[in-house]
Scaffold this motif. Structure first.
Motif, PDB file in Angstrom:
ATOM      1  N   ALA A 182       0.794  -1.230   0.000  1.00 57.09           N
ATOM      2  CA  ALA A 182       0.000   0.000   0.000  1.00 57.09           C
ATOM      3  C   ALA A 182       0.822   1.273   0.000  1.00 57.09           C
ATOM      4  O   ALA A 182       0.253   2.357  -0.178  1.00 57.09           O
ATOM      5  CB  ALA A 182      -0.934   0.002   1.216  1.00 57.09           C
ATOM      6  N   ASN A 183       2.146   1.185   0.188  1.00 53.93           N
ATOM      7  CA  ASN A 183       2.866   2.445   0.388  1.00 53.93           C
ATOM      8  C   ASN A 183       3.992   2.720  -0.600  1.00 53.93           C
ATOM      9  O   ASN A 183       4.711   3.703  -0.446  1.00 53.93           O
ATOM     10  CB  ASN A 183       3.393   2.546   1.828  1.00 53.93           C
ATOM     11  CG  ASN A 183       4.439   1.510   2.198  1.00 53.93           C
ATOM     12  OD1 ASN A 183       4.385   0.356   1.760  1.00 53.93           O
ATOM     13  ND2 ASN A 183       5.389   1.908   3.013  1.00 53.93           N
ATOM     14  N   VAL A 184       4.166   1.888  -1.634  1.00 51.24           N
ATOM     15  CA  VAL A 184       5.145   2.188  -2.683  1.00 51.24           C
ATOM     16  C   VAL A 184       4.401   2.742  -3.892  1.00 51.24           C
ATOM     17  O   VAL A 184       3.484   2.100  -4.416  1.00 51.24           O
ATOM     18  CB  VAL A 184       5.945   0.939  -3.081  1.00 51.24           C
ATOM     19  CG1 VAL A 184       6.933   1.273  -4.195  1.00 51.24           C
ATOM     20  CG2 VAL A 184       6.690   0.371  -1.875  1.00 51.24           C
ATOM     21  N   LEU A 185       4.800   3.933  -4.317  1.00 50.81           N
ATOM     22  CA  LEU A 185       4.131   4.619  -5.410  1.00 50.81           C
ATOM     23  C   LEU A 185       5.059   4.747  -6.607  1.00 50.81           C
ATOM     24  O   LEU A 185       6.276   4.889  -6.455  1.00 50.81           O
ATOM     25  CB  LEU A 185       3.688   6.018  -4.979  1.00 50.81           C
ATOM     26  CG  LEU A 185       2.880   6.138  -3.686  1.00 50.81           C
ATOM     27  CD1 LEU A 185       2.538   7.593  -3.400  1.00 50.81           C
ATOM     28  CD2 LEU A 185       1.626   5.285  -3.747  1.00 50.81           C
ATOM     29  N   CYS A 186       4.477   4.710  -7.789  1.00 56.21           N
ATOM     30  CA  CYS A 186       5.250   4.904  -9.012  1.00 56.21           C
ATOM     31  C   CYS A 186       5.668   6.366  -9.140  1.00 56.21           C
ATOM     32  O   CYS A 186       4.895   7.280  -8.840  1.00 56.21           O
ATOM     33  CB  CYS A 186       4.398   4.487 -10.219  1.00 56.21           C
ATOM     34  SG  CYS A 186       5.198   4.800 -11.801  1.00 56.21           S
ATOM     35  N   LYS A 187       6.892   6.577  -9.607  1.00 56.47           N
ATOM     36  CA  LYS A 187       7.345   7.926  -9.932  1.00 56.47           C
ATOM     37  C   LYS A 187       7.554   8.043 -11.440  1.00 56.47           C
ATOM     38  O   LYS A 187       6.891   8.824 -12.101  1.00 56.47           O
ATOM     39  CB  LYS A 187       8.625   8.280  -9.172  1.00 56.47           C
ATOM     40  CG  LYS A 187       9.016   9.743  -9.309  1.00 56.47           C
ATOM     41  CD  LYS A 187      10.149  10.108  -8.355  1.00 56.47           C
ATOM     42  CE  LYS A 187      10.443  11.611  -8.435  1.00 56.47           C
ATOM     43  NZ  LYS A 187      11.547  11.991  -7.528  1.00 56.47           N
ATOM     44  N   THR A 188       8.477   7.250 -11.965  1.00 52.03           N
ATOM     45  CA  THR A 188       8.663   7.189 -13.426  1.00 52.03           C
ATOM     46  C   THR A 188       9.066   5.773 -13.802  1.00 52.03           C
ATOM     47  O   THR A 188       9.496   4.982 -12.961  1.00 52.03           O
ATOM     48  CB  THR A 188       9.773   8.160 -13.892  1.00 52.03           C
ATOM     49  OG1 THR A 188      11.010   7.813 -13.260  1.00 52.03           O
ATOM     50  CG2 THR A 188       9.425   9.602 -13.583  1.00 52.03           C
TER      51      THR A 188
ATOM     52  N   LYS B  10       1.596   2.012 -15.152  1.00 46.43           N
ATOM     53  CA  LYS B  10       1.400   2.830 -13.961  1.00 46.43           C
ATOM     54  C   LYS B  10       1.869   4.257 -14.231  1.00 46.43           C
ATOM     55  O   LYS B  10       2.911   4.488 -14.845  1.00 46.43           O
ATOM     56  CB  LYS B  10       2.181   2.259 -12.779  1.00 46.43           C
ATOM     57  CG  LYS B  10       1.761   0.839 -12.370  1.00 46.43           C
ATOM     58  CD  LYS B  10       0.460   0.850 -11.608  1.00 46.43           C
ATOM     59  CE  LYS B  10       0.132  -0.539 -11.101  1.00 46.43           C
ATOM     60  NZ  LYS B  10      -1.135  -0.573 -10.329  1.00 46.43           N
ATOM     61  N   ALA B  11       1.087   5.204 -13.737  1.00 45.15           N
ATOM     62  CA  ALA B  11       1.432   6.619 -13.885  1.00 45.15           C
ATOM     63  C   ALA B  11       1.990   7.149 -12.570  1.00 45.15           C
ATOM     64  O   ALA B  11       1.847   6.516 -11.511  1.00 45.15           O
ATOM     65  CB  ALA B  11       0.199   7.413 -14.286  1.00 45.15           C
ATOM     66  N   GLU B  12       2.631   8.315 -12.630  1.00 48.72           N
ATOM     67  CA  GLU B  12       3.200   8.907 -11.434  1.00 48.72           C
ATOM     68  C   GLU B  12       2.130   9.085 -10.364  1.00 48.72           C
ATOM     69  O   GLU B  12       1.038   9.589 -10.621  1.00 48.72           O
ATOM     70  CB  GLU B  12       3.848  10.253 -11.747  1.00 48.72           C
ATOM     71  CG  GLU B  12       4.541  10.886 -10.550  1.00 48.72           C
ATOM     72  CD  GLU B  12       5.339  12.128 -10.907  1.00 48.72           C
ATOM     73  OE1 GLU B  12       5.867  12.769  -9.978  1.00 48.72           O
ATOM     74  OE2 GLU B  12       5.426  12.448 -12.103  1.00 48.72           O
ATOM     75  N   GLY B  13       2.438   8.623  -9.145  1.00 54.84           N
ATOM     76  CA  GLY B  13       1.499   8.724  -8.035  1.00 54.84           C
ATOM     77  C   GLY B  13       0.639   7.498  -7.829  1.00 54.84           C
ATOM     78  O   GLY B  13       0.009   7.349  -6.775  1.00 54.84           O
ATOM     79  N   ASP B  14       0.591   6.613  -8.838  1.00 50.80           N
ATOM     80  CA  ASP B  14      -0.167   5.370  -8.682  1.00 50.80           C
ATOM     81  C   ASP B  14       0.569   4.423  -7.735  1.00 50.80           C
ATOM     82  O   ASP B  14       1.802   4.423  -7.672  1.00 50.80           O
ATOM     83  CB  ASP B  14      -0.338   4.654 -10.027  1.00 50.80           C
ATOM     84  CG  ASP B  14      -1.275   5.369 -10.982  1.00 50.80           C
ATOM     85  OD1 ASP B  14      -2.015   6.271 -10.520  1.00 50.80           O
ATOM     86  OD2 ASP B  14      -1.260   5.025 -12.172  1.00 50.80           O
TER      87      ASP B  14
ATOM     88  N   GLY C 253      14.452   7.785  -8.530  1.00 53.14           N
ATOM     89  CA  GLY C 253      13.703   8.352  -9.644  1.00 53.14           C
ATOM     90  C   GLY C 253      12.568   7.488 -10.152  1.00 53.14           C
ATOM     91  O   GLY C 253      11.808   7.901 -11.018  1.00 53.14           O
ATOM     92  N   LYS C 254      12.445   6.278  -9.602  1.00 53.50           N
ATOM     93  CA  LYS C 254      11.420   5.344 -10.092  1.00 53.50           C
ATOM     94  C   LYS C 254      10.232   5.217  -9.158  1.00 53.50           C
ATOM     95  O   LYS C 254       9.109   4.998  -9.616  1.00 53.50           O
ATOM     96  CB  LYS C 254      12.050   3.968 -10.323  1.00 53.50           C
ATOM     97  CG  LYS C 254      13.127   3.959 -11.399  1.00 53.50           C
ATOM     98  CD  LYS C 254      13.722   2.564 -11.598  1.00 53.50           C
ATOM     99  CE  LYS C 254      14.802   2.575 -12.680  1.00 53.50           C
ATOM    100  NZ  LYS C 254      15.383   1.232 -12.893  1.00 53.50           N
ATOM    101  N   VAL C 255      10.478   5.292  -7.844  1.00 56.60           N
ATOM    102  CA  VAL C 255       9.382   5.146  -6.894  1.00 56.60           C
ATOM    103  C   VAL C 255       9.514   6.173  -5.779  1.00 56.60           C
ATOM    104  O   VAL C 255      10.594   6.715  -5.522  1.00 56.60           O
ATOM    105  CB  VAL C 255       9.331   3.732  -6.271  1.00 56.60           C
ATOM    106  CG1 VAL C 255       9.252   2.662  -7.344  1.00 56.60           C
ATOM    107  CG2 VAL C 255      10.503   3.490  -5.336  1.00 56.60           C
TER     108      VAL C 255
END
Length: 679
Positions: A152-158, A164-168, A213-215
Motif C-alpha cells: 500500500a505504500n510504494v508509489l510509481c514515480k517514473t 502505472k502513472a506517477e502517483g499510482d 527516480g522510479k518510486v
C-alpha cells in the motif's frame, strides 16, 4: 484515528473489560478463523546449509511447510499469508539472481514460488529485500506466483510497470478475499477478509541504485489511515495488516518515516490482526515482555492479535480469531497469536517431500553454483571472536573494499587516505533463537569457493564510498561502540559485554586503516539510532592514522579528510555520522561480494593465496581495577569454536562450563584487566 483506539484501550483496561463476553443472541453463530504466516524466508526454501554443505533442521520452508499442513488441519477455516523478504538471502537466491544478471532472465519460475505454489497462499506482501536486484527482476519473479501480491505504500514515480502513472500505487494496495468458511453450526458462510501490506519507507535509501527516480514511498501508518477506511467501505468484514516492519516503540508511534511501525498500526482503527516481520524476532515471546500494552501470553499488542515468526522459516506465525455475527456484521470477539517453532531441542517436524521435490533441480544447481573455485586462503576465517577482537572474517572484507575503491579513485580523490567500514553479518544473529547460536562464519583455510565468499559477505549490497572528516569518523565509531554494554570497574557481579537488545551486529562497524580502542567503562555517546544521548561520553580513544612515518591524531586527525569504503545501505543510510547522500563520492556497479571474490582471485593469482589474518587495529581499553571483574560474552558452542578461540585469543578468555545460555550459546569470561598478547 489513533487517538480513538488508544482511548478505548485505556477505558477497557480501567473497567476490566475483556471484550470476550456478550449477551447478544448473535453469539449463537461464530466462526473460528486461523491465519498462518511465513516471513523473512530469504530464499531459504531447502532445509540445507549451503555454507557447511549439510542438511539443517532449524531452517527452511520445507520444514515450515509441515507446520503449515499440521496447523491448517487442526481447524476448518484457514488462510496462509507471506510477509516478504523472499528473493534474497541464501545461495539459492544468489544462484537465481546471478542467472538473471548473466542471461537477463531468471529462466523458469523462481524456486521460491515453485515451493510456495504448493502450499495455497492467499496473498503475499512485498519486503524490502525484494528490491535488491531491481524492478525488472522483481516483476519477472512475481509473475511466477500463483497468488496475488499487495503493498500500500510504494508509489510509481517514473518508468514503472503495467502502465502505472506517477502517483499510482506500484502494487495492488490491498485485497479483499471473499472467504468461504464453516460456522459453529456447520453452515457455510462468507467472510470478506481484507489484506493490506507495507514495506519500510527506507527502501529508497537502501536500494537507491535500483529505485532512485522510479518510486516514492508513503509512511506505513499514513498509508494505513488512507486505505483501511476504503477497505471497510468496500465491504471488508475484518482487516489483516501484513507490515514488513518490526514492532517499533510506543513513545513515538506515528513518525511517517518509521521503519518499525507495527505498534503504531495496532492503534489504527479497523485493523483486526497483524502478521508482521522484518526484524527477524519472535512475537509473542519474552523478548517483548516489557512492551506497553502487549499481552505475551495471549499474543496481542493493544488488544490486536499480532505475530512475527522469526526468519528463514524457523517459525510459523499462527493467529486465531473468533468472529461473531452482530447486527449483520462479523465482529472479532476474541483473538490470540503464537509463533510455532520447527526446532526445539531437536527437530519438531520432518521436511515436506512435496516442497523439497518442487525445488530439487534448483537445489542441485545451487550446489554446483556455490562450489565454483575462487582461490586459496592462508588462514581460517571464523567469526567466533568478531565481537571481542579484530577478526579475519571482517578483515578480508575490509581489505577487498579498500583495494576496490583505491583502484577506482578519481583524480580529485587521489591522495586521500582510503579506509574501510565492515561489520560482522554472521555473529550470533540476534541472540533470540537457538538457530542464532549457529549463525557464525566458518570458512576454513585452503581452497575457497563462491559459497565461502557468500558466507563472508551475506548480502548483495553494492560498493559505495563516502568522504568524511576524522571528527565524523570518530562519531561513526562511537555509535558502532553501542554494541557493548557499559561495564562497571567496581562491581564483582556478572556483567555481560555484548548489547544484543538494541544494537545489531551488522551495525558494529570496524573501520580499518586507523587504530583505536574502545573504553567500555564509559557510557555510550549515541543510542542505537545514532542519536546523541551523552555529549561528553568518549568510548573511542587513541584514534590515529599512520601515513608512512607520520602519526596523525588529536585535532589534526579530526580535521583530516578520509575516503571510507562501505556499502550502499550504510553510505546512503544517514544514520551514522559521515553517511548520507551528501557524503557519497563513489558508487560502483560491483557488489561488495563481487569485490571480495575479485580480491580473493587476484591475491591468489599474485601471491598464491590470500592472507586474511586480522591486523588488530582495534581493541578494548584495559580496565584498571582492584575489584575482581566477571565480564562475560556469548559465542558459538562447538569444538571448532573452542579450538579457534584457544589458538587465537588476544586477551585471556575462559569458557564457562558451569553456565548454559538459554539459546545454546557458549558463555566465556574475558579478562579486560590485563593487556592482550602480541599474537
Amino acid at each position: 484515528m489513533l487517538k480513538t483506539k488508544t482511548l478505548a484501550i485505556v477505558i477497557a483496561s480501567a473497567l476490566g473489560i475483556t471484550g470476550c463476553a456478550t449477551n447478544d443472541k448473535s453469539t449463537d453463530v461464530y466462526v473460528e478463523l486461523r491465519i498462518l504466516e511465513t516471513s523473512d524466508l530469504h530464499s531459504n526454501i531447502m532445509d540445507y546449509d549451503y555454507y557447511r554443505s549439510q542438511y539443517d533442521p532449524t531452517i527452511g520452508l520445507t520444514r515450515t511447510a509441515s507446520l503449515i499442513r499440521q496447523h491448517g488441519a487442526e481447524v476448518p477455516n484457514v488462510v496462509l499469508v507471506d510477509n516478504g523478504d523472499l528473493l534474497q538471502g541464501s545461495p539459492m537466491g544468489d544462484y537465481v539472481a546471478n542467472n538473471f544478471k548473466q542471461n537477463k532472465s531468471i529462466g523458469d519460475t523462481h524456486p521460491v514460488y515453485k515451493a510456495m505454489n504448493k502450499l495455497g497462499y492467499s496473498v503475499g506482501n512485498i519486503g524490502n529485500h525484494e528490491f535488491n536486484y531491481g524492478l525488472d527482476f522483481l516483476a519477472e519473479s512475481l509473475a511466477g506466483a500463483h497468488f496475488p501480491y499487495i503493498n500500500a505504500n510504494v508509489l510509481c514515480k517514473t518508468d514503472c510497470w503495467n502502465g502505472k502513472a506517477e502517483g499510482d500505487n506500484l502494487f495492488t494496495p490491498y485485497l479483499i478475499e471473499a472467504k468461504k468458511v464453516i460456522d459453529s453450526n456447520g453452515n457455510e458462510q462468507t467472510i470478506n477478509i481484507g489484506y493490506i501490506g507495507f514495506v519500510p519507507p527506507q527502501i529508497t535509501i537502501w536500494d537507491k541504485q535500483n529505485l532512485s527516480g522510479k518510486v516514492t514511498v508513503m509512511g506505513i501508518v499514513e498509508s494505513a489511515e488512507k486505505f483501511v477506511p476504503q477497505m471497510k467501505a468496500e465491504g471488508a468484514d475484518i482487516i489483516v495488516a501484513i507490515p514488513h516492519s518490526g514492532v517499533g516503540t510506543p513513545t513515538n508511534p506515528v513518525n511517517v518515516t518509521d521503519e518499525d511501525a507495527t505498534y503504531a498500526l495496532s492503534l489504527v482503527d479497523g485493523i483486526d490482526a497483524i502478521a508482521f516481520g522484518h526484524s527477524h524476532s519472535i512475537f509473542p515471546s519474552a523478548t517483548f515482555k516489557d512492551l506497553a500494552n502487549a499481552d505475551i501470553e495471549k499474543g496481542t499488542i493493544n488488544g490486536v492479535a499480532s505475530v512475527m515468526p522469526g526468519r528463514w522459516g524457523d517459525h510459523l506465525g499462527v493467529i486465531d480469531l473468533t468472529l461473531q455475527m452482530q447486527n449483520g456484521t462479523w465482529v472479532v470477539k476474541d483473538s490470540g497469536a503464537k509463533s510455532a517453532p520447527i526446532f526445539k531441542d531437536g527437530p519438531l517436524v520432518k521436511a515436506d517431500s512435496i516442497v523439497r521435490q518442487a525445488v530439487a533441480d534448483e537445489h542441485q544447481a545451487t550446489l554446483d553454483f556455490v562450489d565454483q573455485p575462487l582461490g586459496k586462503a592462508s588462514a581460517n576465517m571464523f567469526s567466533f571472536l568478531t565481537l571481542v577482537q579484530d577478526d579475519p572474517s571482517v578483515q578480508i572484507v575490509a581489505d577487498a573494499q579498500i583495494a576496490k575503491v583505491k583502484a577506482n579513485l578519481t583524480a580529485d580523490l587521489k591522495g586521500l587516505p582510503v579506509l574501510s567500514a565492515a561489520s560482522p553479518f554472521k555473529a550470533g544473529g540476534r541472540h533470540n533463537t537457538t538457530s542464532d547460536a549457529e549463525s557464525y562464519v566458518q570458512v576454513n583455510a585452503g581452497n575457497l569457493t563462491y559459497k565461502n565468499a557468500a558466507d563472508l559477505y551475506l548480502y548483495p549490497n553494492s560498493m559505495v564510498a563516502v568522504k568524511i572528516t576524522g571528527a565524523e569518523l570518530k562519531d561513526w565509531l562511537e555509535c558502532s561502540a553501542n554494541q557493548f554494554n557499559q561495564i562497571s570497574a567496581n562491581s564483582s557481579e556478572p556483567q555481560y559485554l555484548i548489547n544484543w537488545d538494541t544494537h545489531r551486529t551488522y551495525n558494529f562497524d570496524v573501520i580499518d586503516g586507523v587504530t583505536y580502542k574502545i573504553d567500555v567503562t564509559q557510557p555510550v555517546k549515541f543510542n542505537d539510532d545514532c542519536k546523541l544521548v551523552n555529549k561528553d561520553a568518549n568510548r573511542i580513544v587513541g584514534l590515529t592514522y599512520t601515513d608512512g612515518e607520520n602519526v596523525i591524531s588529536g585535532e589534526q586527525f579530526a580535521m583530516q579528510e578520509f575516503i571510507v569504503a562501505t556499502n550502499n545501505y550504510r553510505a546512503f543510510g544517514g544514520k551514522f555520522a559521515g553517511t548520507g547522500e551528501k557524503y557519497v563520492v563513489m558508487e560502483l556497479p560491483d557488489s561488495n561480494r563481487e569485490a571480495l571474490t575479485q580480491y580473493i582471485a587476484s591475491e591468489t593469482n599474485t601471491n598464491g593465496q590470500v592472507d586474511p589474518r586480522a591486523d588488530n587495529n582495534w581493541d578494548f581499553v584495559t580496565i584498571n581495577s582492584t575489584t575482581p571483574l566477571d565480564i562475560r560474552f556469548e559465542t558459538n558452542n562447538s569444538a571448532t569454536a573452542d579450538r579457534f578461540i584457544m589458538e587465537n585469543q588476544l586477551r585471556k578468555l575462559t569458557k564457562r562450563t558451569d553456565l548454559t545460555d538459554k539459546f545454546d550459546f557458549a558463555i566465556y569470561n574475558i579478562d579486560l584487566t590485563t593487556e592482550p598478547s602480541d599474537k
